[in-house]
Design a protein around this motif. Structure first.
Motif, PDB file in Angstrom:
ATOM      1  N   GLY A   1     -84.742  -8.883  17.024  1.00  0.00           N
ATOM      2  CA  GLY A   1     -83.338  -9.275  17.059  1.00  0.00           C
ATOM      3  C   GLY A   1     -82.852  -9.737  18.412  1.00  0.00           C
ATOM      4  O   GLY A   1     -82.068 -10.702  18.515  1.00  0.00           O
ATOM      5  N   GLU A   2     -83.292  -9.067  19.474  1.00  0.00           N
ATOM      6  CA  GLU A   2     -82.859  -9.447  20.822  1.00  0.00           C
ATOM      7  C   GLU A   2     -83.302 -10.857  21.174  1.00  0.00           C
ATOM      8  O   GLU A   2     -82.570 -11.608  21.825  1.00  0.00           O
ATOM      9  CB  GLU A   2     -83.411  -8.448  21.841  1.00  0.00           C
ATOM     10  CG  GLU A   2     -82.751  -7.085  21.814  1.00  0.00           C
ATOM     11  CD  GLU A   2     -81.278  -7.139  22.195  1.00  0.00           C
ATOM     12  OE1 GLU A   2     -80.955  -7.835  23.177  1.00  0.00           O
ATOM     13  OE2 GLU A   2     -80.462  -6.495  21.511  1.00  0.00           O
TER      14      GLU A   2
ATOM     15  N   TRP B   1     -83.789 -13.340  19.157  1.00  0.00           N
ATOM     16  CA  TRP B   1     -83.082 -14.352  18.375  1.00  0.00           C
ATOM     17  C   TRP B   1     -81.662 -14.605  18.879  1.00  0.00           C
ATOM     18  O   TRP B   1     -80.971 -15.506  18.389  1.00  0.00           O
ATOM     19  CB  TRP B   1     -83.073 -13.965  16.898  1.00  0.00           C
ATOM     20  CG  TRP B   1     -84.399 -14.196  16.238  1.00  0.00           C
ATOM     21  CD1 TRP B   1     -85.299 -13.250  15.843  1.00  0.00           C
ATOM     22  CD2 TRP B   1     -84.984 -15.464  15.915  1.00  0.00           C
ATOM     23  NE1 TRP B   1     -86.413 -13.832  15.293  1.00  0.00           N
ATOM     24  CE2 TRP B   1     -86.251 -15.193  15.328  1.00  0.00           C
ATOM     25  CE3 TRP B   1     -84.580 -16.783  16.074  1.00  0.00           C
ATOM     26  CZ2 TRP B   1     -87.100 -16.207  14.898  1.00  0.00           C
ATOM     27  CZ3 TRP B   1     -85.437 -17.796  15.635  1.00  0.00           C
ATOM     28  CH2 TRP B   1     -86.669 -17.508  15.057  1.00  0.00           C
ATOM     29  N   LYS B   2     -81.225 -13.835  19.851  1.00  0.00           N
ATOM     30  CA  LYS B   2     -79.914 -14.074  20.445  1.00  0.00           C
ATOM     31  C   LYS B   2     -79.934 -15.275  21.388  1.00  0.00           C
ATOM     32  O   LYS B   2     -78.881 -15.802  21.758  1.00  0.00           O
ATOM     33  CB  LYS B   2     -79.448 -12.832  21.211  1.00  0.00           C
ATOM     34  CG  LYS B   2     -79.131 -11.640  20.317  1.00  0.00           C
ATOM     35  CD  LYS B   2     -78.715 -10.439  21.142  1.00  0.00           C
ATOM     36  CE  LYS B   2     -78.426  -9.235  20.253  1.00  0.00           C
ATOM     37  NZ  LYS B   2     -78.035  -8.038  21.052  1.00  0.00           N
ATOM     38  N   THR B   3     -81.134 -15.704  21.779  1.00  0.00           N
ATOM     39  CA  THR B   3     -81.273 -16.864  22.657  1.00  0.00           C
ATOM     40  C   THR B   3     -81.012 -18.143  21.875  1.00  0.00           C
ATOM     41  O   THR B   3     -81.631 -18.387  20.829  1.00  0.00           O
ATOM     42  CB  THR B   3     -82.688 -16.917  23.258  1.00  0.00           C
ATOM     43  OG1 THR B   3     -82.926 -15.719  24.004  1.00  0.00           O
ATOM     44  CG2 THR B   3     -82.848 -18.121  24.175  1.00  0.00           C
ATOM     45  N   GLU B   4     -80.123 -18.968  22.364  1.00  0.00           N
ATOM     46  CA  GLU B   4     -79.777 -20.218  21.678  1.00  0.00           C
ATOM     47  C   GLU B   4     -80.993 -21.132  21.593  1.00  0.00           C
ATOM     48  O   GLU B   4     -81.738 -21.300  22.565  1.00  0.00           O
ATOM     49  CB  GLU B   4     -78.641 -20.929  22.422  1.00  0.00           C
ATOM     50  CG  GLU B   4     -78.117 -22.162  21.708  1.00  0.00           C
ATOM     51  CD  GLU B   4     -76.929 -22.788  22.416  1.00  0.00           C
ATOM     52  OE1 GLU B   4     -76.503 -23.870  22.001  1.00  0.00           O
ATOM     53  OE2 GLU B   4     -76.439 -22.173  23.396  1.00  0.00           O
TER      54      GLU B   4
END
Length: 242
Positions: free
Chosen positions: A48-49, A51-54
């Motif tokens: 999850g962490e 996938w926070k990257t654009e």
């Protein structure tokens, strides 16, 4: 321990690290062979962490997960480490994955297998991985299953490592492994995983609590840190008494 071969099978890239890296370090320092197989990258359900990257991509997530887990394996001294590219979330038990693990078990000929506890519901993939290991281990002992010419394996004990949310999974420890002398190795290896920044704290707490428990049991004097496991098959006493 020179004749011991430990096979660890995890659903995702870091499951093995949180739950039994101390035990792995103990086996390695005692001279045993250790093999770690991750069935998936955990790219969909345990990253999850990342996938926070654009603009993040599946390929980049898998690359990061591999690099971090491989670095942890190297820090522990694990040289037989691999990640299989099956999908997670959900992990599906298929003929393909069963056959591949069956052949891996025949190749390694493990004296001990560690995987997820059958009741681990922290992540649905964990219980599926446990069943995959159980079924593949059964397949690995059958002469009638063609496995690229690999000889059948012998039956061995299968241990389940502790879920991150113990009570929720109905998990009850059966075996405690003293990892006091390799605790720093476990902590250093867990620190390699930045994709799951909160998880090392969870398992540091669990290891400390299990150490506290183990120290208060017969033979546990001096234990500070421990990992716990469930047992798939009953122990047989033949050449020794209780």
């Amino acid at each position: 321990m020179n004749n011991e071969r430990l096979l660890v099978v995890a659903a995702h890239t870091a499951d093995w690290l949180w739950r039994c890296s101390g035990t792995i370090a103990k086996y390695l320092k005692a001279g045993a062979e250790v093999y770690v197989v991750c069935l998936t990258y955990g790219a969909r359900g345990e990253s999850g962490e990342l996938w926070k990257t654009e603009g993040q991509t599946t390929e980049e997530v898998k690359k990061i997960r591999y690099e971090e887990s491989a670095a942890a394996a190297k820090k522990l001294g694990v040289t037989n480490f691999e990640i299989w590219d099956f999908n997670d979330c959900p992990l599906v038990m298929s003929e393909e994955i069963l056959q591949k693990l069956n052949e891996k078990i025949r190749e390694v000929q493990p004296t001990t297998i560690i995987s997820h506890d059958p009741n681990d519901d922290t992540n649905a993939d964990h219980a599926v991985a446990s069943e995959i290991v159980f079924q593949a281990a059964l397949m690995s002992r059958q002469k009638g299953i063609e496995s690229n010419g690999l000889a059948p394996a012998k039956q061995t004990q299968i241990y389940g490592f502790e879920p991150s949310q113990t009570e929720r999974s109905g998990y009850v420890p059966t075996v405690y492994m003293d990892i006091t002398d390799v605790w720093d190795d476990k902590i250093a290896a867990m620190a390699c995983i930045t994709a799951q920044p909160k998880t090392p704290v969870v398992h540091a707490r669990i290891g400390t609590h299990r150490g506290w428990q183990a120290a208060r049991m017969p033979g546990g004097k001096g234990i500070q840190y421990a990992e716990s496991f469930s047992v798939r098959f009953p122990f047989i006493l033949k050449d020794k008494l209780l």
